[in-house]
Design an enzyme around this catalytic site. Structure first.
Site, PDB file in Angstrom:
ATOM      1  N   CYS A 283      53.263  88.313 -96.968  1.00 47.95           N
ATOM      2  CA  CYS A 283      51.927  88.105 -96.968  1.00 47.95           C
ATOM      3  C   CYS A 283      51.060  88.709 -96.266  1.00 47.95           C
ATOM      4  CB  CYS A 283      51.937  86.690 -96.534  1.00 47.95           C
ATOM      5  SG  CYS A 283      50.027  85.916 -96.308  1.00 47.95           S
TER       6      CYS A 283
ATOM      7  N   TYR B   3      24.245  49.432 -60.868  1.00 45.78           N
ATOM      8  CA  TYR B   3      23.582  50.382 -59.681  1.00 45.78           C
ATOM      9  C   TYR B   3      22.292  50.233 -59.626  1.00 45.78           C
ATOM     10  CZ  TYR B   3      22.188  52.238 -64.591  1.00 45.78           C
ATOM     11  OH  TYR B   3      21.589  52.488 -65.934  1.00 45.78           O
TER      12      TYR B   3
ATOM     13  N   SER C  16      13.537  54.728 -68.215  1.00 47.44           N
ATOM     14  CA  SER C  16      14.588  55.978 -68.388  1.00 47.44           C
ATOM     15  C   SER C  16      14.504  56.553 -67.246  1.00 47.44           C
ATOM     16  CB  SER C  16      13.914  56.606 -69.815  1.00 47.44           C
ATOM     17  OG  SER C  16      14.918  57.483 -70.143  1.00 47.44           O
ATOM     18  N   LEU C  17      15.027  58.069 -67.535  1.00 49.37           N
ATOM     19  CA  LEU C  17      14.915  59.054 -66.379  1.00 49.37           C
ATOM     20  C   LEU C  17      14.667  60.385 -66.956  1.00 49.37           C
ATOM     21  CD1 LEU C  17      18.520  58.419 -64.661  1.00 49.37           C
ATOM     22  CD2 LEU C  17      16.099  58.112 -63.658  1.00 49.37           C
TER      23      LEU C  17
ATOM     24  N   ARG D  19      19.401  47.549 -73.469  1.00 48.50           N
ATOM     25  CA  ARG D  19      18.337  48.119 -73.158  1.00 48.50           C
ATOM     26  C   ARG D  19      17.189  48.132 -74.115  1.00 48.50           C
ATOM     27  NH1 ARG D  19      15.804  53.201 -73.292  1.00 48.50           N
ATOM     28  NH2 ARG D  19      14.356  53.387 -71.461  1.00 48.50           N
TER      29      ARG D  19
ATOM     30  N   GLU E 167      24.150  59.513 -57.275  1.00 52.46           N
ATOM     31  CA  GLU E 167      25.142  59.117 -57.893  1.00 52.46           C
ATOM     32  C   GLU E 167      25.639  59.623 -59.455  1.00 52.46           C
ATOM     33  OE1 GLU E 167      23.061  55.125 -58.518  1.00 52.46           O
ATOM     34  OE2 GLU E 167      21.887  55.527 -56.684  1.00 52.46           O
TER      35      GLU E 167
ATOM     36  N   LYS F  53      21.270  66.836 -65.700  1.00 55.66           N
ATOM     37  CA  LYS F  53      22.036  66.948 -66.658  1.00 55.66           C
ATOM     38  C   LYS F  53      23.331  67.998 -66.603  1.00 55.66           C
ATOM     39  CE  LYS F  53      21.541  64.599 -70.086  1.00 55.66           C
ATOM     40  NZ  LYS F  53      20.706  63.857 -70.987  1.00 55.66           N
TER      41      LYS F  53
ATOM     42  N   LYS G  54      25.813  60.048 -63.282  1.00 57.17           N
ATOM     43  CA  LYS G  54      25.101  59.445 -64.308  1.00 57.17           C
ATOM     44  C   LYS G  54      25.964  58.990 -65.321  1.00 57.17           C
ATOM     45  CE  LYS G  54      21.325  60.923 -67.520  1.00 57.17           C
ATOM     46  NZ  LYS G  54      21.883  59.850 -68.468  1.00 57.17           N
TER      47      LYS G  54
ATOM     48  N   ASP H 270      27.835  57.682 -68.304  1.00 61.40           N
ATOM     49  CA  ASP H 270      27.630  58.194 -69.994  1.00 61.40           C
ATOM     50  C   ASP H 270      28.229  56.842 -70.805  1.00 61.40           C
ATOM     51  OD1 ASP H 270      26.893  59.296 -72.058  1.00 61.40           O
ATOM     52  OD2 ASP H 270      28.299  60.557 -72.168  1.00 61.40           O
TER      53      ASP H 270
ATOM     54  N   CYS I   1      48.038  80.233-100.827  1.00 61.16           N
ATOM     55  CA  CYS I   1      47.750  80.836 -99.688  1.00 61.16           C
ATOM     56  C   CYS I   1      46.607  81.772 -99.765  1.00 61.16           C
ATOM     57  CB  CYS I   1      48.963  81.910 -99.359  1.00 61.16           C
ATOM     58  SG  CYS I   1      48.518  82.858 -97.837  1.00 61.16           S
TER      59      CYS I   1
ATOM     60  N   GLU J  17      52.413  36.883 -61.771  1.00 61.36           N
ATOM     61  CA  GLU J  17      51.795  35.669 -61.130  1.00 61.36           C
ATOM     62  C   GLU J  17      50.323  35.376 -61.516  1.00 61.36           C
ATOM     63  OE1 GLU J  17      52.759  36.185 -56.500  1.00 61.36           O
ATOM     64  OE2 GLU J  17      52.952  38.157 -57.489  1.00 61.36           O
TER      65      GLU J  17
ATOM     66  N   GLU K 263      25.899  49.935 -66.557  1.00 61.16           N
ATOM     67  CA  GLU K 263      26.455  50.737 -67.754  1.00 61.16           C
ATOM     68  C   GLU K 263      27.790  50.139 -68.236  1.00 61.16           C
ATOM     69  OE1 GLU K 263      23.922  52.887 -68.114  1.00 61.16           O
ATOM     70  OE2 GLU K 263      24.839  54.496 -69.537  1.00 61.16           O
TER      71      GLU K 263
ATOM     72  N   CYS L 216      47.486  85.777 -99.771  1.00 64.53           N
ATOM     73  CA  CYS L 216      48.607  86.249-100.980  1.00 64.53           C
ATOM     74  C   CYS L 216      48.639  85.854-102.104  1.00 64.53           C
ATOM     75  CB  CYS L 216      49.921  86.653-100.090  1.00 64.53           C
ATOM     76  SG  CYS L 216      50.850  85.012-100.010  1.00 64.53           S
TER      77      CYS L 216
ATOM     78  N   CYS M 213      52.800  79.156 -95.457  1.00 64.60           N
ATOM     79  CA  CYS M 213      53.031  80.186 -96.616  1.00 64.60           C
ATOM     80  C   CYS M 213      54.265  80.841 -96.436  1.00 64.60           C
ATOM     81  CB  CYS M 213      51.727  81.325 -96.361  1.00 64.60           C
ATOM     82  SG  CYS M 213      52.149  82.787 -97.473  1.00 64.60           S
TER      83      CYS M 213
ATOM     84  N   ASP N 277      51.010  40.985 -62.012  1.00 65.78           N
ATOM     85  CA  ASP N 277      50.316  40.453 -63.522  1.00 65.78           C
ATOM     86  C   ASP N 277      51.182  39.112 -63.876  1.00 65.78           C
ATOM     87  OD1 ASP N 277      49.102  42.914 -63.452  1.00 65.78           O
ATOM     88  OD2 ASP N 277      49.773  43.679 -65.225  1.00 65.78           O
TER      89      ASP N 277
ATOM     90  N   ASP O 241      49.329  35.580 -64.568  1.00 69.51           N
ATOM     91  CA  ASP O 241      49.091  35.093 -65.858  1.00 69.51           C
ATOM     92  C   ASP O 241      49.585  33.609 -65.627  1.00 69.51           C
ATOM     93  OD1 ASP O 241      48.524  37.187 -67.081  1.00 69.51           O
ATOM     94  OD2 ASP O 241      50.323  37.777 -67.736  1.00 69.51           O
TER      95      ASP O 241
ATOM     96  N   LYS P 195      18.011  60.023 -56.640  1.00 69.90           N
ATOM     97  CA  LYS P 195      17.190  58.821 -56.401  1.00 69.90           C
ATOM     98  C   LYS P 195      16.425  58.863 -54.744  1.00 69.90           C
ATOM     99  CE  LYS P 195      19.775  55.788 -59.547  1.00 69.90           C
ATOM    100  NZ  LYS P 195      20.532  54.647 -59.693  1.00 69.90           N
TER     101      LYS P 195
HETATM  102  S1  IVH Z   1      18.967  54.712 -62.738  1.00 68.29           S
HETATM  103  C1  IVH Z   1      14.919  53.640 -62.705  1.00 68.29           C
HETATM  104  N1  IVH Z   1      21.364  55.410 -62.653  1.00 68.29           N
HETATM  105  O1  IVH Z   1      20.882  57.245 -67.817  1.00 68.29           O
HETATM  106  C2  IVH Z   1      16.134  53.384 -62.666  1.00 68.29           C
HETATM  107  N2  IVH Z   1      20.457  55.283 -64.535  1.00 68.29           N
HETATM  108  O2  IVH Z   1      19.264  59.148 -69.035  1.00 68.29           O
HETATM  109  C3  IVH Z   1      16.428  54.322 -63.855  1.00 68.29           C
HETATM  110  N3  IVH Z   1      22.313  55.981 -66.170  1.00 68.29           N
HETATM  111  O3  IVH Z   1      18.541  55.065 -68.981  1.00 68.29           O
HETATM  112  C4  IVH Z   1      17.922  54.366 -63.999  1.00 68.29           C
HETATM  113  N4  IVH Z   1      23.871  56.317 -64.962  1.00 68.29           N
HETATM  114  O4  IVH Z   1      20.609  53.884 -68.387  1.00 68.29           O
HETATM  115  C5  IVH Z   1      20.497  55.389 -63.198  1.00 68.29           C
HETATM  116  N5  IVH Z   1      23.468  56.158 -61.843  1.00 68.29           N
HETATM  117  C6  IVH Z   1      22.472  55.943 -62.790  1.00 68.29           C
HETATM  118  C7  IVH Z   1      22.722  55.964 -63.982  1.00 68.29           C
HETATM  119  C8  IVH Z   1      21.899  55.771 -65.023  1.00 68.29           C
HETATM  120  C9  IVH Z   1      23.562  56.298 -66.164  1.00 68.29           C
HETATM  121  C10 IVH Z   1      21.527  55.984 -67.671  1.00 68.29           C
HETATM  122  C11 IVH Z   1      20.237  54.881 -67.559  1.00 68.29           C
HETATM  123  C12 IVH Z   1      19.330  55.642 -68.020  1.00 68.29           C
HETATM  124  C13 IVH Z   1      19.824  56.768 -68.614  1.00 68.29           C
HETATM  125  C14 IVH Z   1      18.706  57.901 -68.431  1.00 68.29           C
END
Ligand code: IVH
Length: 675
Positions: free
Chosen positions: A435, A231, A83-84, A138, A115, A318, A117, A119, A412, A36, A179, A415, A430, A34, A38, A294
């Site tokens: 009690c 991703y 979305s998914l 998004r 992959e 999920k 998911k 959060d 309490c 070096e 993400e 009691c 207490c 670190d 800096d 996917k």
């Molecule tokens: S793929 C067409 N891959 O989860 C591609 N999404 O609940 C669609 N998310 O809106 C997304 N990890 O923002 C993809 N490895 C991952 C992900 C991912 C998290 C999010 C993504 C999406 C949400 C859906």
């Protein structure tokens, strides 16, 4: 040095810093210290101070420093940020697969990626000629908000691609999706720092990441340990990109983007399903709420189109939720065995990970005031793994104004005596040893498996006995009579007999278990064993001096004080006398130098009448050979020792496939294991 040479030095220094930044924040594998790093950054700053005209936005010094914004500008995405769809079971995944296979036969031979998911908060990153030019949230999928300045502060985000000279050449325009998130460890550290500084802590990594990216002043964002994982490619112009998802991940990695290490290639749907079902979310350094399957062939995926905003070519599996929000209906009070008063949340019942949760811990009264938790609040509740559900904090944004502030009780609830909060301590107590709530907890502890192990005397029966005034202290258990028990709800002949027999049986428990059962503050099973071996008799122990006890290895002044106090207490002396009068006065067999312990690590349950040994002789035999004896069959029972006229333990042992021994078998087992 000539200007030209200096410019050269400047450019290569930028290159170097960019590379080390990548090693540290993307690869998690730094090659310099670190300090070096800096030093190099400092050197760069000095050059830039003398040559402000040289500074470009991709310089490593340009991550934070923009002027605060008034609001975020709206940004139209170059392609919809989809979305998914969600799957919650293997069946759901298989249904999805069948649906798309019916639409296109090629799906039957398709391969997949699986992959994590992530959060966090979805972000869309634009690169023009390799330079990070724009970053957006998004939003509604069509239009997001321009959070470029905030995103620039994320060190894992490349300001230039490719990060290293030997990476592939990206298209002129490249828009990627990923993400933004915070690693669990970094989150813990952040909260520890805030707590140490007496500041409000954050609720969870996700909300913190999202909140950090919504700061109008990017200097605030820069203070949070945000990171990034990408991703997907959303859009590109003038250039080539891969046609499979697996190659895309590889490609993004080669450009210098951070990509989840744990993504997998699966040659068919069965492998993908197995991977989803067998993934342990706790193994990830960041929070994930599922796995994404996917189709690997991106052209095939595209050709399938979408339903609403969900592309058909991918599906999110999920995990059961661990965090939910619900209403805090009330705050209840629990009085513990030692008189500690703790608050708990009475919740509007809510399902978390397949279990209905009605109550959750609120830790202590300080926690309630620090988090400003009010009755009527919507609260975030977490239930993960084996831990008791707990309240994380209130959702302040949805307050209506009808919520009530909470003040800890002064008396309490059991009691009515005043509650004390010793100076400098978080705990409230207490201090009334009579009690009733404490009595119930004490009796429960006395009867528990690690203490006197009285089968059938759990919390609800103890509560019944206390409510009916049948017991005023521990010793009263030994003078219960059957007619009294028969008056209690749910008590028939058999139940009363069983309970009395179990109480009677407990009289032969060794001294260490009785000491454990007394519930002296700080004296658990291990300390109780040390005391029993050393003093062998409660009378002798009661006369020990503080110095003597403190001198026992592993005993400190606090335990010694607690022991002194317990034996000095007049009510406790009465209890001891009553125990003795009723024949509950075990003395520890003097342990003549510990012999071989052939049964060490094994747990036995005894049931029925044995041919030669009495119950307590059998128990002594097992314990003196290093084994443990408990009163009920559980997952940790190694053997059941069976005599004639066994009780229900026999059936339980059969159900659990616990091996069964006769008295002779037991003796043989000891002999064999001694050899
Ligand atoms: S793929 C067409 N891959 O989860 C591609 N999404 O609940 C669609 N998310 O809106 C997304 N990890 O923002 C993809 N490895 C991952 C992900 C991912 C998290 C999010 C993504 C999406 C949400 C859906």
């Amino acid at each position: 040095m000539s200007e030209q040479d200096l410019k050269q030095t400047y450019e290569s220094l930028k290159e170097e810093i960019r590379y080390h930044n990548y090693r540290y924040h993307v690869q998690d594998d730094p090659v310099i210290s670190d300090t070096e790093f800096d030093q190099k950054l400092k050197q760069l700053r000095v050059i830039e101070a003398n040559h402000p005209d040289w500074v470009t936005p991709d310089s490593p010094t340009q991550r934070a420093g923009a002027v605060p914004l008034d609001k975020f500008e709206k940004i139209e995405h170059p392609a919809p940020i989809l979305s998914l769809g969600n799957a919650f079971s293997e069946g759901d995944i298989r249904d999805w697969y069948e649906r798309i296979a019916r639409l296109d036969d090629r799906v039957r031979d398709a391969d997949f990626t699986v992959e994590p998911k992530l959060d966090g908060l979805t972000v869309v990153l634009h690169y023009e000629d390799g330079n990070f030019s724009l970053g957006a949230t998004r939003g509604n999928g069509e239009v997001g908000e321009n959070i470029t300045e905030n995103l620039r502060t994320i060190k894992a985000l490349p300001l230039r691609i490719p990060v290293s000279a030997d990476g592939p050449t990206p298209p002129e325009v490249l828009v990627v999706r990923g993400e933004a998130l915070i690693y669990k460890e970094a989150f813990e550290q952040l909260n520890q720092r805030l707590e140490a500084a007496g500041q409000k802590t954050y609720q969870n990594p996700r909300n913190t990441a999202a909140g950090s990216l919504r700061q109008l002043d990017s200097k605030s964002t820069a203070e949070r340990p945000l990171t990034l994982l990408v991703y997907a490619i959303v859009h590109h112009q003038n250039g080539e990109i891969p046609h499979t998802q697996w190659e895309t991940l590889e490609y993004l990695r080669d450009l210098g983007f951070p990509v989840a290490k744990t993504s997998s290639y699966c040659k068919n749907i069965n492998d993908a399903v197995a991977l989803c079902l067998n993934t342990d979310r706790d193994q990830f350094p960041y929070e994930i709420d599922g796995m994404v399957i996917k189709l690997n062939d991106l052209d095939l995926a595209d050709s399938l189109g979408f339903v609403g905003k969900d592309p058909r070519g991918a599906m999110a599996y999920k995990f059961p939720a661990e965090e939910v929000t619900t209403q805090l209906n009330d705050i209840g009070i629990n009085v513990g065995r030692t008189g500690v008063i703790t608050p708990y949340a009475v919740l509007e019942p809510v399902e978390i990970g397949g279990v209905i949760v009605r109550q959750a811990t609120l830790h202590n009264f300080d926690f309630i005031s620090e988090k400003d938790i009010r009755i009527g609040d919507r609260v975030l509740v977490k239930r993960a793994g084996e831990v008791i559900p707990y309240v994380i904090g209130p959702i302040e944004d949805v307050r209506t104004g009808d919520e009530e502030k909470y003040t800890p009780p002064e008396n309490c609830p059991s009691c009515g005596e005043p509650i004390v909060n010793p100076e400098g301590e978080v705990a409230y107590f207490c201090t009334n040893s009579a009690c009733p709530a404490q009595l119930v907890r004490n009796l429960e502890h006395f009867a528990s498996q690690g203490a006197m192990d009285i089968v059938g005397l759990g919390i609800s029966t103890v509560q019944q006995l206390a409510d009916a005034n049948l017991v005023g202290d521990l010793a009263d258990l030994f003078t219960l009579d059957k007619s009294e028990l028969l008056d209690l709800e749910g008590f028939g002949d058999k139940k009363a007999d069983n309970l009395l027999a179990a109480i009677e049986e407990s009289k032969s428990q060794p001294l260490r278990r009785l000491i454990t059962g007394l519930g002296i503050h700080g004296v658990g099973e291990v300390a109780a064993q040390d005391l029993a071996e050393r003093y062998q008799d409660l009378n002798v122990l009661s006369q020990a001096t503080k110095e003597e006890i403190e001198a026992i290895p592993g005993f400190g002044p606090n335990i010694a004080d607690a022991i002194m106090e317990w034996f000095d207490n007049e009510e406790n002396q009465q209890v001891l006398k009553k125990l003795k009068d009723n024949g509950v006065w075990p003395v520890e067999n003097v342990k003549v130098e510990q012999g071989p312990q052939p049964l060490e690590g094994l747990t036995f349950v005894i049931t029925g009448t044995l041919p030669n040994l009495t119950r307590s002789e059998a128990k002594n035999l097992i314990e003196s050979n290093g084994g443990k004896v408990t009163g009920s069959v559980s997952g940790s029972t190694s053997y059941l020792v069976l005599g004639t006229d066994p009780g229900s333990k026999y059936e339980q042992a059969q159900k659990r496939n616990v091996p069964i021994l006769s008295e002779t078998d037991l003796k043989q087992l000891i002999e064999e294991r001694t050899k």
